[in-house]
Motif scaffolding. Structure first.
Motif, short mmCIF file in Angstrom:
data_model
loop_
_atom_site.label_atom_id
_atom_site.label_comp_id
_atom_site.label_asym_id
_atom_site.label_seq_id
_atom_site.Cartn_x
_atom_site.Cartn_y
_atom_site.Cartn_z
N HIS A 94 -33.75 -8.73 54.43
CA HIS A 94 -33.16 -9.09 53.22
C HIS A 94 -31.88 -9.88 53.75
CE1 HIS A 94 -32.34 -8.56 48.95
NE2 HIS A 94 -30.89 -8.46 49.20
N ALA A 95 -31.10 -9.45 54.75
CA ALA A 95 -30.08 -10.71 55.17
C ALA A 95 -30.39 -11.78 55.42
CB ALA A 95 -29.34 -9.83 56.13
N GLU A 96 -31.82 -11.62 56.28
CA GLU A 96 -32.10 -13.12 56.48
C GLU A 96 -32.41 -14.19 55.29
OE1 GLU A 96 -35.26 -14.30 60.00
OE2 GLU A 96 -36.28 -13.47 58.23
N ARG A 97 -33.31 -13.43 54.34
CA ARG A 97 -33.44 -14.17 53.07
C ARG A 97 -32.15 -14.65 52.49
NH1 ARG A 97 -37.57 -9.83 52.57
NH2 ARG A 97 -36.10 -8.63 51.32
N LEU A 98 -31.14 -13.95 52.55
CA LEU A 98 -29.85 -14.45 51.93
C LEU A 98 -29.19 -15.30 52.74
CD1 LEU A 98 -28.69 -10.95 50.77
CD2 LEU A 98 -29.28 -12.88 49.18
N GLY A 99 -29.72 -15.71 53.83
CA GLY A 99 -28.93 -16.66 54.83
C GLY A 99 -27.95 -16.10 55.84
N PHE A 100 -27.96 -15.05 55.94
CA PHE A 100 -27.01 -14.32 57.05
C PHE A 100 -27.33 -14.93 58.37
CE2 PHE A 100 -26.06 -11.66 53.67
CZ PHE A 100 -25.12 -10.80 54.10
N GLN A 101 -25.98 -15.20 59.17
CA GLN A 101 -26.12 -15.90 60.24
C GLN A 101 -26.78 -14.95 61.46
OE1 GLN A 101 -25.62 -19.01 61.05
NE2 GLN A 101 -25.56 -18.84 63.35
N ARG A 102 -26.40 -13.76 61.71
CA ARG A 102 -26.92 -12.74 62.53
C ARG A 102 -26.68 -11.26 62.14
NH1 ARG A 102 -24.20 -15.46 66.75
NH2 ARG A 102 -22.80 -16.66 65.40
N TYR A 103 -27.50 -10.56 62.71
CA TYR A 103 -27.68 -8.98 62.60
C TYR A 103 -27.54 -8.24 63.91
CZ TYR A 103 -29.28 -4.98 59.74
OH TYR A 103 -29.50 -3.79 59.01
N TRP A 104 -26.33 -7.66 64.03
CA TRP A 104 -26.33 -6.82 65.30
C TRP A 104 -26.14 -5.52 65.00
CZ3 TRP A 104 -21.02 -9.59 67.56
CH2 TRP A 104 -21.50 -10.66 68.18
N LEU A 105 -26.57 -4.96 66.36
CA LEU A 105 -26.66 -3.20 66.17
C LEU A 105 -25.58 -2.68 67.29
CD1 LEU A 105 -29.17 -2.91 64.39
CD2 LEU A 105 -29.69 -4.77 65.90
N ALA A 106 -25.12 -1.60 66.98
CA ALA A 106 -24.11 -1.23 67.84
C ALA A 106 -24.53 0.21 68.77
CB ALA A 106 -22.90 -0.58 66.89
N GLU A 107 -24.14 0.31 69.79
CA GLU A 107 -24.50 1.09 71.05
C GLU A 107 -23.63 2.51 70.62
OE1 GLU A 107 -24.74 2.28 75.57
OE2 GLU A 107 -24.34 0.21 74.89
N HIS A 108 -24.24 3.50 70.23
CA HIS A 108 -23.62 4.85 70.15
C HIS A 108 -24.28 5.90 70.77
CE1 HIS A 108 -20.08 3.29 67.79
NE2 HIS A 108 -20.69 2.72 67.35
N HIS A 109 -23.93 6.92 71.16
CA HIS A 109 -24.61 8.06 71.84
C HIS A 109 -24.06 9.40 71.34
CE1 HIS A 109 -26.71 5.28 74.79
NE2 HIS A 109 -25.48 4.69 74.95
N ASN A 110 -25.05 10.36 71.25
CA ASN A 110 -24.69 11.63 71.22
C ASN A 110 -24.16 11.86 69.79
OD1 ASN A 110 -24.99 14.58 71.64
ND2 ASN A 110 -22.84 14.44 72.73
N MET A 111 -24.64 11.08 68.81
CA MET A 111 -23.98 11.24 67.37
C MET A 111 -25.36 11.33 66.25
SD MET A 111 -20.96 8.19 67.67
CE MET A 111 -19.89 8.18 68.78
N SER A 112 -25.41 12.45 65.56
CA SER A 112 -26.34 12.79 64.83
C SER A 112 -26.52 11.78 63.84
CB SER A 112 -26.33 14.26 64.31
OG SER A 112 -24.95 14.17 63.45
N GLY A 113 -25.34 11.18 63.30
CA GLY A 113 -25.85 10.25 62.19
C GLY A 113 -25.98 8.70 62.36
N ILE A 114 -26.24 8.52 63.97
CA ILE A 114 -26.18 7.19 64.07
C ILE A 114 -27.39 6.99 65.18
CG2 ILE A 114 -25.21 5.02 65.56
CD1 ILE A 114 -22.72 6.05 64.91
N ALA A 115 -28.51 6.07 64.78
CA ALA A 115 -29.90 5.81 65.58
C ALA A 115 -29.94 4.72 66.29
CB ALA A 115 -30.93 5.87 64.39
N SER A 116 -28.67 4.00 66.74
CA SER A 116 -28.66 2.99 67.56
C SER A 116 -28.48 2.83 68.94
CB SER A 116 -27.95 1.72 66.81
OG SER A 116 -26.67 2.35 66.66
N SER A 117 -28.82 4.04 69.48
CA SER A 117 -28.50 4.28 71.04
C SER A 117 -29.11 3.37 71.99
CB SER A 117 -28.43 5.75 71.36
OG SER A 117 -29.93 6.25 71.16
N ALA A 118 -30.43 3.08 71.48
CA ALA A 118 -31.13 2.20 72.44
C ALA A 118 -31.33 1.01 71.83
CB ALA A 118 -32.81 2.88 72.44
#
Length: 337
Positions: free
Chosen positions: A36-60
């Motif tokens: 959706h962000a791409e369709r809207l013309g967003f420049q970039r989409y970044w993911l953040a590294e966090h570990h051992n947090m039950s509410g965040i799924a971007s560790s890898a």
């Protein structure tokens, strides 16, 4: 003086696991949001590294960058960031070099120097020695070498990686990375989405001390913006209660999954808790279209940012996409208000 039309719009995703949802749900929502962000013309989409947090799924993070890049066509995808102390530079260079070969001219490598986790998990990540002030600058230099052209006689070569010239960004919430980014002539992203205190001081330091480099001839700064848009201010504040609950959990050491919104949540808190959440979200833009336009305009005037990177933790995925629509519409305003 920049207008909103001059500022690029991007998104940082922590890939929140929602209450009642699963990691698989969170990953699917992230991909739909990036599309959706791409369709809207967003420049970039970044993911953040966090570990051992039950509410965040971007560790890898590198794995997820590949997943998002594979499901989109044009938008730049990257890390916001890889927490470099957790990884050997060669491993990072090979991972992002592989991504760059798979998705040419679309991959960013944002680097942070925090662990992104707790001390016990740091040890589980094999960080068995204390960091020194020189470790991060040295590792950044090593990554620049590994992703640059392979030098004759080099005994260690990133393969894939060498010659890909994956753009390196330095991320920070203090003055350290601002100074290093200026010295190295690298683009800089300030984590004002959760630590806004030193934002203006860091931007000033970065711009005043910037040295042109082979990759950048003038400073380029991203500002993180907690953001929630809705048709009205009242609805936006209601949706933002999910973020307020999450922030309170961070401040009190009770992290969990992203909660559903609660009517009047802030009104139930004592003044000290309200103030702490407000400080955490000092750069937030939350409201209806007019409030959003005014908020973005004020942030642009104060920071003179080259790019806004929004963080939009809306519980309902469909309303999160609507929030992105409102952000994109506001950024098309022709002038500051």
């Amino acid at each position: 003086m920049k207008t909103l039309h001059d500022i690029r719009l991007s998104m940082l995703d922590l890939v929140a696991v929602r209450e009642g949802g699963t990691v698989a749900d969170a990953l699917a929502i992230a991909l739909r949001t990036a599309q959706h962000a791409e369709r809207l013309g967003f420049q970039r989409y970044w993911l953040a590294e966090h570990h051992n947090m039950s509410g965040i799924a971007s560790s890898a993070t590198a794995v997820l960058v590949g997943h998002i890049a594979g499901g989109t066509q044009r938008i730049r995808v990257g890390s916001g960031g890889v927490m470099l102390p957790n990884h050997a530079p060669l491993v990072v260079a090979e991972a992002f070099g592989t991504l760059a070969e798979l998705y040419p001219n679309r991959i960013d490598l944002g680097l942070g120097r925090a662990p992104g986790t707790d001390p016990l998990t740091m040890r589980a990540l094999r960080r068995d020695r204390p960091e020194t002030e020189q470790d991060f600058p040295r590792d950044v230099a090593e990554l620049q070498r590994l992703l640059g052209e392979s030098q004759p006689g080099a005994k260690v070569v990133a393969m894939p990686g060498a010659g890909t010239h994956v753009p390196i960004w330095l991320l920070g919430s203090s003055l350290f990375s601002a100074q290093l980014a200026a010295e190295r002539g690298l683009p800089y992203a300030f984590a004002s989405h959760f630590a806004p205190r030193y934002l203006l001081q860091a931007l000033q330091m970065y711009r005043q001390n910037f040295r042109p480099s082979a990759v950048l001839d003038k400073p380029y700064a991203i500002v993180g913006v907690p953001f929630i848009g809705a048709p009205t201010d009242d609805e936006a504040q209601y949706l933002a209660s999910s973020t307020y609950q999450r922030v309170l959990g961070i401040l009190t050491g009770r992290r969990g999954q992203l909660p559903a919104p609660v009517e009047g949540f802030m009104d139930r808190l004592d003044p000290q808790a309200q103030a702490a959440i407000a400080d955490f979200l000092a750069c937030a833009v939350i409201g209806g279209p007019e409030t959003v336009s005014a908020g973005f305009a004020q942030l642009a005037e104060v920071t003179q940012a080259d790019e806004f990177m929004i963080v939009s933790d809306v519980f309902d995925p469909a309303l999160r996409l609507r929030s992105l629509d409102i952000a994109a519409a506001a950024m098309r305003e022709p002038a500051l208000v």
